[in-house]
Design a protein around this motif. Sequence first.
Motif, short mmCIF file in Angstrom:
data_model
loop_
_atom_site.label_atom_id
_atom_site.label_comp_id
_atom_site.label_asym_id
_atom_site.label_seq_id
_atom_site.Cartn_x
_atom_site.Cartn_y
_atom_site.Cartn_z
N SER A 92 0.83 -1.20 0.00
CA SER A 92 0.00 0.00 0.00
C SER A 92 0.86 1.25 0.00
CB SER A 92 -0.91 0.00 1.23
OG SER A 92 -1.60 1.23 1.35
N ARG A 93 0.44 2.25 -0.74
CA ARG A 93 1.19 3.50 -0.80
C ARG A 93 1.16 4.23 0.55
NH1 ARG A 93 0.02 8.70 -4.76
NH2 ARG A 93 1.97 9.80 -4.30
N THR A 94 0.05 4.10 1.26
CA THR A 94 -0.08 4.75 2.57
C THR A 94 0.31 3.84 3.72
OG1 THR A 94 -2.42 4.09 2.72
CG2 THR A 94 -1.93 6.25 1.74
N GLY A 95 0.67 2.59 3.40
CA GLY A 95 1.06 1.65 4.43
C GLY A 95 -0.12 0.95 5.07
N CYS A 96 0.17 0.09 6.02
CA CYS A 96 -0.87 -0.63 6.74
C CYS A 96 -0.68 -0.41 8.24
CB CYS A 96 -0.81 -2.13 6.40
SG CYS A 96 0.75 -2.92 6.89
N GLU A 97 -1.49 -1.06 9.05
CA GLU A 97 -1.40 -0.85 10.49
C GLU A 97 -0.08 -1.37 11.07
OE1 GLU A 97 -3.83 -4.96 11.69
OE2 GLU A 97 -4.65 -2.98 12.18
N LYS A 98 0.60 -2.23 10.32
CA LYS A 98 1.88 -2.76 10.79
C LYS A 98 3.07 -1.87 10.43
CE LYS A 98 0.41 -7.61 10.56
NZ LYS A 98 0.70 -8.94 9.95
N CYS A 99 2.91 -1.01 9.42
CA CYS A 99 4.06 -0.23 8.95
C CYS A 99 3.80 1.27 8.91
CB CYS A 99 4.50 -0.70 7.56
SG CYS A 99 3.32 -0.31 6.23
N ALA A 100 2.61 1.72 9.27
CA ALA A 100 2.31 3.15 9.17
C ALA A 100 1.44 3.62 10.32
CB ALA A 100 1.62 3.46 7.84
N VAL A 101 1.56 4.91 10.61
CA VAL A 101 0.75 5.57 11.64
C VAL A 101 0.11 6.79 11.01
CG1 VAL A 101 0.78 6.79 13.84
CG2 VAL A 101 2.21 4.78 13.53
N THR A 102 -1.17 6.97 11.24
CA THR A 102 -1.90 8.09 10.67
C THR A 102 -1.90 9.28 11.62
OG1 THR A 102 -3.36 6.58 9.46
CG2 THR A 102 -4.11 8.85 9.71
N LEU A 103 -1.60 10.45 11.06
CA LEU A 103 -1.64 11.70 11.84
C LEU A 103 -2.55 12.69 11.12
CD1 LEU A 103 1.70 10.78 11.58
CD2 LEU A 103 1.70 12.26 13.58
N THR A 104 -3.27 13.49 11.88
CA THR A 104 -4.20 14.45 11.29
C THR A 104 -3.96 15.85 11.85
OG1 THR A 104 -5.85 13.92 12.98
CG2 THR A 104 -5.99 12.74 10.88
N LEU A 105 -4.29 16.83 11.02
CA LEU A 105 -4.17 18.23 11.43
C LEU A 105 -5.41 18.96 10.95
CD1 LEU A 105 -2.68 20.73 12.50
CD2 LEU A 105 -1.53 20.90 10.29
N ARG A 106 -6.16 19.54 11.89
CA ARG A 106 -7.34 20.33 11.56
C ARG A 106 -7.23 21.68 12.26
NH1 ARG A 106 -11.46 17.09 9.49
NH2 ARG A 106 -11.02 14.85 9.61
N ALA A 107 -7.14 22.72 11.47
CA ALA A 107 -6.98 24.06 12.03
C ALA A 107 -7.82 25.05 11.24
CB ALA A 107 -5.52 24.47 12.02
N GLU A 108 -8.41 26.01 11.97
CA GLU A 108 -9.25 27.02 11.32
C GLU A 108 -9.19 28.32 12.13
OE1 GLU A 108 -13.84 27.63 9.67
OE2 GLU A 108 -13.27 25.80 10.77
N ALA A 109 -9.08 29.43 11.41
CA ALA A 109 -9.09 30.75 12.04
C ALA A 109 -10.45 31.39 11.79
CB ALA A 109 -7.98 31.62 11.46
N ARG A 110 -11.22 31.56 12.83
CA ARG A 110 -12.57 32.11 12.68
C ARG A 110 -12.61 33.60 13.00
NH1 ARG A 110 -16.26 27.23 15.39
NH2 ARG A 110 -15.60 25.60 13.89
N ASP A 111 -12.46 33.95 14.26
CA ASP A 111 -12.58 35.36 14.67
C ASP A 111 -11.27 36.13 14.57
OD1 ASP A 111 -15.24 34.80 15.23
OD2 ASP A 111 -14.76 34.20 17.29
N GLN A 112 -10.15 35.45 14.67
CA GLN A 112 -8.85 36.11 14.66
C GLN A 112 -7.79 35.18 14.08
OE1 GLN A 112 -8.04 37.10 18.72
NE2 GLN A 112 -7.97 34.98 19.42
N PRO A 113 -6.64 35.74 13.66
CA PRO A 113 -5.56 34.90 13.10
C PRO A 113 -5.10 33.84 14.10
CG PRO A 113 -5.17 37.21 12.61
CD PRO A 113 -6.32 37.18 13.58
#
Length: 280
Positions: A92-113
Amino acid sequence: MDDECKMAPPQIEIISREGNRLRFILRNSSVALANAIRRACISEIYTTAIDLVAVVANNTPFHDEFIVHRIAMIPLTTDKSLIPKDKCTCGSRTGCEKCAVTLTLRAEARDQPVVVYSGDIQSERDTVKPVSDKIPIIKLARGQRLVIEAYARNGLGKWHAKWQPTTVAAYKYLPIIKIYPDRCDGCGKCVSICAPKAIHIPPGKGVPEVRDLLACTTCRDCMRECPMNAIEVSWDDTSFVFTLETTGTLPPEEVLKDAIGALISKFEEFRKELEELEVK
């Protein structure tokens, strides 16, 4: 060659360990072995780093590639239980549970920078996370949003710099400083010219003494400055002062241990290939 064969087994003497920095002396060695260890520390150790990034949302002025590169270069803690990228058979290009770890980033600026930091990256495993949560990634203006999914895998530093565990991997010869009191007239010129302050004149004494041998860079400025030839600087070509500093992905002593293990494996592989050639 005969002298090297008669040399005693190499020895490692730890000088200091502070944070991610390790200093040690490698004794009974050659330049070839010292440089092999240095190169192995940089490029022959498996560490965990972000290998693939999927940009889900990005309405900032920065191109996806710019942000992806910054995120991929953030050092992560290494999970040695992961199967290395080149040894997993999942395909797999993204790997499997044996060779890869998934990380996520969710960020949003609403009222200020908002400044997005490495600490905003969330990992599915506690064993794989940014070594520091204070690395700035991007500053979002109001209304801007960034959503990213990344996949971390184990790889070697020789494939890409993001897998290199070291920020410093360097060595120098162990200095040898000899001072001849019977020749010295106490002028102090050698002390004044010594930039690293490796030598000094103690209070109440008129003859220089070695204050910090390891600080000496063997530049020999003191020798050239001394009018009485009372100081001699050379080096031990079988001993090397190493400085090893890591990104935090692995402790420096573990990097050294793994580097030596990688070299031993290569030597064994080379020996087996030679034996096969002899059989043929």
